[in-house]
Design a protein around this motif. Structure first.
Motif, PDB file in Angstrom:
ATOM      1  N   ILE A   1      11.852  -8.048   8.432  1.00  0.00           N
ATOM      2  CA  ILE A   1      10.372  -7.657   7.665  1.00  0.00           C
ATOM      3  C   ILE A   1       9.961  -6.468   8.220  1.00  0.00           C
ATOM      4  O   ILE A   1       9.244  -6.708   9.122  1.00  0.00           O
ATOM      5  N   PRO A   2      10.292  -5.381   7.622  1.00  0.00           N
ATOM      6  CA  PRO A   2       9.649  -4.196   8.166  1.00  0.00           C
ATOM      7  C   PRO A   2       8.151  -4.173   7.755  1.00  0.00           C
ATOM      8  O   PRO A   2       7.664  -4.689   6.967  1.00  0.00           O
ATOM      9  N   ARG A   3       7.481  -3.602   8.967  1.00  0.00           N
ATOM     10  CA  ARG A   3       6.178  -3.445   8.595  1.00  0.00           C
ATOM     11  C   ARG A   3       5.592  -2.406   7.782  1.00  0.00           C
ATOM     12  O   ARG A   3       4.898  -2.349   6.887  1.00  0.00           O
ATOM     13  N   VAL A   4       6.371  -1.228   8.105  1.00  0.00           N
ATOM     14  CA  VAL A   4       6.181   0.129   7.218  1.00  0.00           C
ATOM     15  C   VAL A   4       7.443   0.436   6.757  1.00  0.00           C
ATOM     16  O   VAL A   4       8.384   0.461   7.582  1.00  0.00           O
ATOM     17  N   ILE A   5       7.597   1.058   5.320  1.00  0.00           N
ATOM     18  CA  ILE A   5       8.879   1.309   5.063  1.00  0.00           C
ATOM     19  C   ILE A   5       8.627   2.816   4.449  1.00  0.00           C
ATOM     20  O   ILE A   5       7.729   3.011   3.841  1.00  0.00           O
ATOM     21  N   GLY A   6       9.392   3.673   5.190  1.00  0.00           N
ATOM     22  CA  GLY A   6       9.416   4.964   4.760  1.00  0.00           C
ATOM     23  C   GLY A   6      10.410   5.512   3.632  1.00  0.00           C
ATOM     24  O   GLY A   6      11.642   4.790   4.024  1.00  0.00           O
TER      25      GLY A   6
ATOM     26  N   ARG B   1       9.496  -8.317  -4.197  1.00  0.00           N
ATOM     27  CA  ARG B   1      10.311  -8.992  -3.530  1.00  0.00           C
ATOM     28  C   ARG B   1       8.946  -9.432  -2.235  1.00  0.00           C
ATOM     29  O   ARG B   1       8.897 -10.359  -1.687  1.00  0.00           O
ATOM     30  N   PHE B   2       8.699  -8.283  -1.553  1.00  0.00           N
ATOM     31  CA  PHE B   2       7.800  -8.531  -0.415  1.00  0.00           C
ATOM     32  C   PHE B   2       6.865  -7.146  -0.509  1.00  0.00           C
ATOM     33  O   PHE B   2       7.372  -6.344   0.327  1.00  0.00           O
ATOM     34  N   PRO B   3       5.698  -7.312  -0.996  1.00  0.00           N
ATOM     35  CA  PRO B   3       4.806  -6.075  -0.686  1.00  0.00           C
ATOM     36  C   PRO B   3       4.635  -5.834   0.730  1.00  0.00           C
ATOM     37  O   PRO B   3       4.437  -6.501   1.375  1.00  0.00           O
ATOM     38  N   ARG B   4       4.975  -4.380   0.851  1.00  0.00           N
ATOM     39  CA  ARG B   4       4.987  -3.979   1.963  1.00  0.00           C
ATOM     40  C   ARG B   4       4.275  -2.317   2.018  1.00  0.00           C
ATOM     41  O   ARG B   4       4.205  -1.952   1.014  1.00  0.00           O
ATOM     42  N   PRO B   5       3.668  -2.027   3.016  1.00  0.00           N
ATOM     43  CA  PRO B   5       3.207  -0.770   2.975  1.00  0.00           C
ATOM     44  C   PRO B   5       4.275   0.208   3.152  1.00  0.00           C
ATOM     45  O   PRO B   5       5.306   0.067   3.849  1.00  0.00           O
ATOM     46  N   VAL B   6       4.326   1.377   2.128  1.00  0.00           N
ATOM     47  CA  VAL B   6       5.446   2.010   2.009  1.00  0.00           C
ATOM     48  C   VAL B   6       4.883   3.492   2.180  1.00  0.00           C
ATOM     49  O   VAL B   6       3.694   3.911   1.682  1.00  0.00           O
ATOM     50  N   LEU B   7       5.422   4.273   2.874  1.00  0.00           N
ATOM     51  CA  LEU B   7       5.060   6.058   2.953  1.00  0.00           C
ATOM     52  C   LEU B   7       6.064   6.599   2.301  1.00  0.00           C
ATOM     53  O   LEU B   7       7.355   6.439   2.717  1.00  0.00           O
ATOM     54  N   VAL B   8       5.968   7.359   1.317  1.00  0.00           N
ATOM     55  CA  VAL B   8       6.966   8.062   0.561  1.00  0.00           C
ATOM     56  C   VAL B   8       7.113   9.527   1.164  1.00  0.00           C
ATOM     57  O   VAL B   8       5.690  10.245   1.298  1.00  0.00           O
ATOM     58  N   TRP B   9       8.022   9.878   1.613  1.00  0.00           N
ATOM     59  CA  TRP B   9       8.156  11.271   1.945  1.00  0.00           C
ATOM     60  C   TRP B   9       8.871  12.324   0.854  1.00  0.00           C
ATOM     61  O   TRP B   9      10.192  11.888   0.784  1.00  0.00           O
ATOM     62  N   PRO B  10       8.154  12.917  -0.034  1.00  0.00           N
ATOM     63  CA  PRO B  10       8.645  13.656  -1.188  1.00  0.00           C
ATOM     64  C   PRO B  10       9.707  14.768  -0.803  1.00  0.00           C
ATOM     65  O   PRO B  10       9.410  15.501   0.124  1.00  0.00           O
ATOM     66  N   VAL B  11      10.967  14.976  -1.232  1.00  0.00           N
ATOM     67  CA  VAL B  11      11.890  15.623  -0.992  1.00  0.00           C
ATOM     68  C   VAL B  11      12.507  16.141  -2.454  1.00  0.00           C
ATOM     69  O   VAL B  11      12.733  15.509  -3.245  1.00  0.00           O
TER      70      VAL B  11
ATOM     71  N   ARG C   1       0.850  -1.056   0.031  1.00  0.00           N
ATOM     72  CA  ARG C   1       0.013   0.101   0.108  1.00  0.00           C
ATOM     73  C   ARG C   1       0.958   1.169  -0.175  1.00  0.00           C
ATOM     74  O   ARG C   1       1.783   1.414   1.114  1.00  0.00           O
ATOM     75  N   ILE C   2       1.129   1.911  -1.200  1.00  0.00           N
ATOM     76  CA  ILE C   2       1.872   3.044  -1.240  1.00  0.00           C
ATOM     77  C   ILE C   2       1.157   4.239  -0.964  1.00  0.00           C
ATOM     78  O   ILE C   2       0.404   4.760  -1.729  1.00  0.00           O
ATOM     79  N   GLU C   3       1.469   5.067  -0.021  1.00  0.00           N
ATOM     80  CA  GLU C   3       1.154   6.402   0.095  1.00  0.00           C
ATOM     81  C   GLU C   3       2.272   7.283   0.311  1.00  0.00           C
ATOM     82  O   GLU C   3       3.236   7.068   0.521  1.00  0.00           O
ATOM     83  N   ALA C   4       1.650   8.563  -0.026  1.00  0.00           N
ATOM     84  CA  ALA C   4       2.749   9.582   0.064  1.00  0.00           C
ATOM     85  C   ALA C   4       2.546  10.751   1.289  1.00  0.00           C
ATOM     86  O   ALA C   4       1.062  10.871   1.457  1.00  0.00           O
ATOM     87  N   ILE C   5       3.394  10.973   2.031  1.00  0.00           N
ATOM     88  CA  ILE C   5       3.073  11.728   3.181  1.00  0.00           C
ATOM     89  C   ILE C   5       2.502  13.157   2.734  1.00  0.00           C
ATOM     90  O   ILE C   5       3.234  13.764   1.594  1.00  0.00           O
TER      91      ILE C   5
END
Lengths: 81, 476
Positions: free
Chosen positions: B139-144, B164-174, A61-65
């Motif tokens: 196995i990280p629960r959430v990847i930033g 590889r391993f679908p995980r919740p990902v939080l993208v912090w755009p910079v 689940r890909i989310e952006a901050i």
């Protein structure tokens, strides 16, 4: 900690996997007594299930901050790269 | 102007150009030159064209494909390098260039000098110490992910994670380049760390800080002290992947894992789910096999031990046979023995009958002996008696009696006669009986003469007498 019915509940996947590997090696070494072998085999089965349960919930689940005015994150929104 | 005598030889253009070429190439067949790369261009052919320059001059250069491909670093504009090669000329264009055979970064440039100084300072603070490194979750629960929201980097990361391993990902755009970049990256790291656990925005347990390749200036945000400190101070483990494989920025020293590329960062972030499942399945199978083998081994050992033993059937069989044999013989033997002894006992029993028998036997013996004795005695007696009787019978008492009587009568008669005839009577009447000394009657004188001595018997006694016969005439 209360008496957890599942002693593995708080065991990480990695720890469970490591324990399972150790059990398999021990079983394969074949130097454990029959009683111990049965006991660790049973434990190994539980560890395997524990690990499989942990893998079962793998979803992407890909989310952006989204940042607020102060630069602190306030929410997330679906991210589409 | 009058024409002076022209002694200078005249070249054709080509002659001159080739003369120059020879001169240049002979004199500068092997040179080292330091300069900053400019106008870097990689042609489709793979050859690299560039210029080397300093603040006052520029020289064109070319690097053939083979040389360019073997470079241990990625040459870019602005990079100060030391190029080794030879000068050649291009007579058709009145140009010369350096054909670069080797090229290396020019060492500590101004930027690099600053970088080294900062690195030394931060290292002295302990920011790069190995014991500061945090373990990455398996196995990280959430990847930033802290990176530019556009471009190949985030796509590479997300794709590789999904593979590889679908995980919740939080993208912090910079921003990852420019003056604002360092501050944004540092703020993002701190911001992820500041997220409360269990809050509306899930707090990552692994961060990836990534940027694609670029010049050292492009990557400079990741050498800034604020960024490096943010990475070092993060409580969430961080994987850095900045630039290309050959680029190393200071955040890489401070992070918990340095990945050579964004893709490699994603690979380090998560295991391969399919492999884990395989691993689990494999471990399960191995456990099953091992457990079965353990059982088999024990069963085999048991069987081996059992086989080494005589089988229960045989073991018992032989004994059963012996037992049966004995069991059969036992009653017989017992019976026989009992009978034997019973017989003997019966025989030996002191029963009245036996005693009686014994007594009777003894009595019989006695009787028999007595009888025998008696018989013997009797027979002797009888025999004697018979003999006696026979004798007696033969004795004929009546004959005896008759004889006796006759004898008696004769005796009496004789006695009377005798009495009448008795010399004694005669003697009494005066007669004497003459006998010789031997007692023989001497009835005639003749006889008497023959004896010198005679005996005269009188009624009352004897009287030795002598005859008158001379002695010499005696007959002896």
């Amino acid at each position: 900690m209360s008496d957890a019915p599942d002693p593995l509940a708080n065991l990480s996947f990695e720890a469970a996997l490591a324990r399972l590997e150790a059990i398999v090696h021990k079983l394969e070494a074949g130097d454990a007594s029959l009683e111990e072998s049965i006991a660790i085999y049973t434990e190994g089965q539980a560890l395997k299930k524990h690990c499989e349960d942990k893998l079962a919930g793998a979803t992407a689940r890909i989310e952006a901050i989204q940042l607020g005015a102060d630069g602190a994150p306030v929410a997330t929104k679906p991210f589409d790269a | 102007m009058d024409a002076p005598a022209i002694n200078t030889p005249e070249y054709s253009v080509s002659e001159l150009a080739h003369a120059l070429k020879r001169t240049v190439e002979d004199s500068y067949g092997h040179v080292r030159v330091r300069g900053e790369i400019s106008g870097f261009k990689r042609a489709a052919s793979g050859h690299v064209y560039l210029s080397l320059k300093d603040d006052a001059a520029v020289i064109d250069g070319v690097m053939w494909k083979g040389v360019a491909g073997a470079l241990p670093f990625r040459p870019e504009d602005g990079l100060e390098v030391i190029a080794t090669g030879k000068l050649t000329t291009y007579p058709g264009r009145s140009k010369y260039q350096i054909v670069i055979e080797r090229m290396e970064p020019a060492g500590v440039g101004a930027l690099l000098a600053q970088l080294e100084a900062r690195k030394a300072k931060l290292a002295a603070e302990g920011l790069f110490d190995a014991d500061r490194k945090r373990a990455l979750p398996y196995i990280p629960r959430v990847i930033g992910v802290i990176t530019s929201p556009t471009g190949a980097v985030i796509r590479d990361i997300l794709h590789r994670l999904a593979d590889r391993f679908p995980r919740p990902v939080l993208v912090w755009p910079v921003l990852v380049q420019g003056d604002a970049a360092a501050g944004q990256v540092a703020a993002a790291i701190a911001g992820f760390n500041a997220l409360p656990r269990g809050g509306p925005i899930p707090r990552p347990d692994l961060l990836i800080v990534a940027r694609g390749g670029g010049s050292i200036e492009d990557l400079w945000a990741f050498n800034e002290e604020v960024t490096v400190r943010a990475v070092a101070n993060s409580r969430i483990p961080i994987i850095t992947a900045v630039g290309h494989e050959t680029d190393t920025t200071l955040v890489d020293f401070a992070s918990d894992h340095r990945a050579p590329t964004p893709t490699a960062a994603a690979e380090r972030a998560v295991p391969v789910l399919a492999e884990l499942r395989l691993t689990l399945t494999g471990l399960g199978l191995r456990a099953d096999r091992a457990a079965l083998r353990l059982l088999d081994l024990r069963r085999e050992r048991l069987n081996a031990v059992a086989a080494r033993q005589p089988s229960l059937r045989n073991l018992l069989g032989l004994r059963q046979q012996r037992f049966d044999d004995l069991a059969e013989r036992l009653p017989r033997g017992l019976r026989a023995t009992a009978q034997h002894w019973a017989t003997r006992l019966t025989r030996a029993q002191l029963r009245p009958a036996l005693l009686r028998q014994r007594r009777d036997s003894a009595a019989a013996d006695l009787t028999r002996a007595t009888t025998q004795l008696q018989t013997a005695a009797r027979s002797v007696t009888t025999r004697d008696a018979q003999t006696l009787t026979a004798s007696a019978a033969r004795l004929r008492p009546h004959l005896l009696t008759a004889q006796h009587a006759r004898a008696q009568a004769r005796l009496e008669a004789a006695s009377r006669l005798l009495d009448s005839l008795s010399p004694l009577g005669v003697l009494a009447r005066g007669y004497a009986v003459v006998t010789d000394k031997a007692g023989k009657l001497v009835t005639a004188a003749e006889q008497a003469r023959q004896h010198d001595a005679l005996v005269l018997t009188f009624a009352d006694g004897k009287l030795d007498v002598t005859t008158g016969v001379p002695l010499q005439g005696r007959l002896l």
